[in-house]
Scaffold this active site. Structure first.
Site, mmCIF file in Angstrom:
data_model
loop_
_atom_site.group_PDB
_atom_site.id
_atom_site.type_symbol
_atom_site.label_atom_id
_atom_site.label_comp_id
_atom_site.label_asym_id
_atom_site.label_seq_id
_atom_site.Cartn_x
_atom_site.Cartn_y
_atom_site.Cartn_z
ATOM 1 N N GLU A 47 0.708 -1.399 -0.012
ATOM 2 C CA GLU A 47 -0.170 -0.018 -0.072
ATOM 3 C C GLU A 47 0.960 1.163 0.054
ATOM 4 O OE1 GLU A 47 -2.772 0.275 3.299
ATOM 5 O OE2 GLU A 47 -3.723 1.869 2.535
ATOM 6 N N CYS A 243 -6.553 0.724 2.905
ATOM 7 C CA CYS A 243 -7.673 1.724 3.178
ATOM 8 C C CYS A 243 -7.532 2.475 1.871
ATOM 9 C CB CYS A 243 -7.475 2.565 4.327
ATOM 10 S SG CYS A 243 -7.869 1.619 5.866
ATOM 11 N N ASN A 374 -11.961 -3.091 0.677
ATOM 12 C CA ASN A 374 -10.782 -3.493 1.633
ATOM 13 C C ASN A 374 -11.530 -4.077 2.962
ATOM 14 O OD1 ASN A 374 -8.471 -3.793 2.825
ATOM 15 N ND2 ASN A 374 -8.715 -1.724 3.852
ATOM 16 N N GLU A 375 -11.562 -3.237 4.130
ATOM 17 C CA GLU A 375 -11.846 -3.506 5.289
ATOM 18 C C GLU A 375 -13.439 -3.174 5.605
ATOM 19 O OE1 GLU A 375 -9.128 -1.903 8.421
ATOM 20 O OE2 GLU A 375 -8.219 -3.742 8.655
HETATM 21 O O1 AHR Z 1 -1.936 -1.592 6.904
HETATM 22 C C1 AHR Z 1 -2.483 -0.292 7.048
HETATM 23 C C2 AHR Z 1 -4.090 -0.336 7.365
HETATM 24 O O2 AHR Z 1 -4.494 -1.325 8.169
HETATM 25 C C3 AHR Z 1 -4.630 -0.683 6.045
HETATM 26 O O3 AHR Z 1 -4.708 0.262 5.009
HETATM 27 C C4 AHR Z 1 -6.005 -1.134 6.247
HETATM 28 O O4 AHR Z 1 -6.471 -2.257 5.542
HETATM 29 C C5 AHR Z 1 -5.807 -1.670 7.581
HETATM 30 O O5 AHR Z 1 -6.790 -1.006 8.664
#
Ligand code: AHR
Length: 657
Positions: A47, A243, A374-375
């Site tokens: 990321e 994120c 993602n999350e």
């Molecule tokens: O790895 C950092 C963040 O942690 C990522 O962007 C997210 O998916 C998680 O909350």
């Protein structure tokens, strides 16, 4: 009475000494290997956080090369010699290239070049003695004539590389380049451009790249960082996050189509990590997308990793705005997903496959996995996932879909999602754990009881937090890495359902980070792997193809006497691989019995990570303080006798004859 007490303590201490001396016996059932371990089991999560891409892996040295930051001249400053005159006017191109609208108009009137611009780089610019650097810009000469004197500066503003570039007269925008040779190594350099002549010109995309990039690709990636990734022999690379996929709101979500094609036509976007943490603001953090989806696929191919892209599913980050796209307006998002699969795998006579070929890659990238969001959590995720699932599975039934289990591995949201996704026959569920080391030690059994008929698992983001989640005081200590190694024995033992796993985040710049801990750290010239990196690397390079049962006191070693173990069989090399973590501060003699293995090589290889100090870390100056050490161990009568050092992670490889 006193005598009795003395005798009691004497007997007790003798007993405990005898106990300490009796070896820990592990029985490895080599004759009965179990399920296959996925070839892509141990991979990477990437990321653009902590200046992982811009300012890190993407080796552009100029910050804000296209003047698209909120503050258009951020990173730039004017400079003058005595008597120097000239001016910079920021302009906004309305006619074309709306992807990159801003540029500057430079007017100068001194043939000696007394007016110029300096770019500070991302926390400075790293220059290497003997390496050449490619300067380029897009420009259009408006009047008179202008020549650029381009200079690499060291921290004391002394010139350590220089070249001149005459702007060609042309009504249209054109790209010009010049190469500079660097005479000294500098960690905190900068770029200076003097404007010589009498004239005016428009300029944009002012750029500087080292030529010693990965595979010497112009405008490419930092070779030292890619090498660290390649050395891990990762099974997959998940990109672009995290994120960042979701965005603070939907306007800031990651849109892959805006990240391919000519770099000057890629629209910059604020990086959500610019402002996410009040304690680590990074106002100069934007995404240039110079590292875009084509480059991600190419990187996967280079390092032998399966591509694992994740796209937005119509939901912005639920820690931020929680915006969702109404279900009846989800089509463009779903279409982005379908087009991406075509871009990766489509024949060159399909629109997106054709574009891939035009960009330089006629052969398909062989995409097998695709992540939906993602999350995310809640009913709103399940509703949107179903729309994606239907559309993708009906067109591409062989693509395995990765789904979210939310951010917290034991929460109510998690249980809701796990149940709902099982009912939807989801392929692979992505679980995240940012937890303290004790959690990892206690969760080595996490998957032992998972439903074998349910979805497979992607341990998609994990890292032991030495203090607490997102604390800026977290460290990449040996304690953290050792607890991850112990936990990972549980992932390997359950590799029939755990199909993918990756540590997160991957990279961080020592002066540009927002989130700790991270697997790889860098400054402008150097990089190093943390103990966590080496643990990941040992798993990935000692994967094996099949799970092999290993018992300690008739049960899997999941923390009894602080021991954790797993075993695998490597079909290609005909080797049994045994991994053992001794999480205790005292050595433990051990016997590893290889039942049913037949004849064995007399010597086994042992790769060992060990330190008596659980708080030790690697650093730029001491990059290998905690790193694997190779040893050998004798094998006799189907048995391997070895002492398991205090706080150690041992990987044994024994060859079958
Ligand atoms: O790895 C950092 C963040 O942690 C990522 O962007 C997210 O998916 C998680 O909350």
């Amino acid at each position: 009475m006193k005598k009795q007490i003395i005798i009691f303590f004497w007997v007790a201490s003798l007993f405990s000494r005898l106990q300490a001396q009796s070896p820990a016996v592990f029985k490895v059932d080599v004759a009965h290997p179990g399920a296959d371990i996925s070839p892509s089991m141990w991979g990477l999560f990437f990321e653009d956080i902590n200046m992982g891409a811009d300012g890190g892996l993407y080796s552009e040295l100029v910050k804000n090369r296209s003047f698209e930051f909120f503050k258009p001249m951020m990173g730039w400053k004017e400079t003058k010699k005595e008597g120097g005159t000239g001016k910079i006017l920021l302009q906004n191109r309305q006619e074309k290239n709306s992807a990159n609208p801003r540029f500057i108009q430079v007017t100068a009137n001194a043939s000696a070049g007394t007016f110029g611009l300096i770019n500070e780089g991302f926390r400075g610019m790293g220059f290497k003695k003997g390496v050449s650097y490619d300067f380029s810009l897009w420009s259009r000469l408006l009047s008179g004539n202008l020549q650029l004197r381009v200079e690499l500066l060291n921290a004391a503003s002394e010139v350590i590389g220089t070249a001149d570039l005459l702007l060609q007269a042309n009504k249209e925008w054109q790209r010009q380049t010049v190469r500079l040779h660097c005479s000294a190594t500098e960690q905190k350099g900068s770029l200076r451009i003097w404007f010589m002549g009498n004239g005016a010109a428009e300029m944009d995309m002012i750029s500087l790249f080292p030529t010693d990039t990965w595979k010497n690709r112009p405008g490419g990636l930092r070779a030292d960082l890619v090498q660290l990734l390649a050395d891990m022999k990762p099974g997959f690379l998940r990109f672009p996050g995290g994120c960042i996929v979701e965005g603070h709101d939907l306007t800031e979500r990651y849109q892959w189509k805006k990240t391919i094609g000519p770099v000057e036509e890629r629209t910059s976007l604020i990086n959500r990590w610019n402002y996410e943490f009040a304690h680590r603001p990074t106002p100069d953090y934007f995404q240039s997308f110079g590292l875009g989806f084509y480059e991600y696929f190419q990187l996967c191919e280079d390092i032998g990793a399966e591509p694992l892209p994740i796209l937005n599913c119509g939901m912005a980050c639920q820690f931020n705005t929680s915006e969702v796209v109404p279900l009846d307006q989800l089509d463009p998002y779903v279409q982005d997903a379908l087009d991406l699969i075509e871009f990766a795998n489509g024949d060159t006579n399909t629109p997106w496959g054709k574009l891939r070929a035009e960009l330089g890659h006629p052969a398909p990238f062989g995409l097998k996995f695709f992540g939906v969001g993602n999350e995310q959590w809640g009913e709103q995720y399940i509703e949107r996932f179903q729309v994606f699932q239907k559309a993708i599975k009906s067109k591409y039934p062989n693509i395995s879909l990765i789904t979210s289990a939310g951010p917290f591995p034991d929460s109510e949201q998690f249980h809701y999602l796990s149940k709902a996704l099982a009912e939807l026959n989801a392929d692979i569920v992505d679980e995240h754990y940012y937890q303290v080391p004790g959690w990892f030690l206690n969760n080595a059994t996490r998957y032992d009881k998972y439903d074998r008929k349910g979805p497979k698992i992607f341990a998609g983001e994990y890292a032991a937090q030495s203090k607490q989640t997102v604390s800026p005081d977290n460290k990449n200590t040996w304690r953290c890495a050792l607890s991850e190694a112990a936990f990972m024995t549980g992932l390997e033992r359950n590799a029939d359902i755990v199909r993918l796993a990756s540590y997160a985040p991957l990279m961080a710049h020592v002066e540009g980070w927002q989130w700790k801990p991270d697997m790889i750290w860098m400054d402008n010239l150097r990089s190093f792997g943390t103990p966590n990196y080496y643990v990941q690397k040992l798993y990935a390079t000692n994967r094996g193809d099949q799970i092999v049962p290993i018992l300690y006191k008739n049960a899997p070693a999941t923390g009894q006497d602080s021991l954790y173990a797993s075993a695998a069989f490597d079909k290609v090399n005909n080797e049994v691989i045994v991994k053992i973590v001794n999480a205790a501060g005292k050595a433990q003699t051990s016997e590893i019995l290889l039942d049913g293995a037949g004849k064995l090589n007399a010597i086994a290889r042992l790769t060992l990570m060990q330190s008596n100090d659980l708080e030790v870390e690697n650093s730029l100056d001491q990059p290998f303080l905690i790193s694997p050490v190779e040893q050998t161990v004798a094998v006799k009568n189907g048995k391997l006798n070895s002492s398991l050092a205090p706080y150690s992670f041992s990987v044994f490889r024994v060859k079958l004859r």
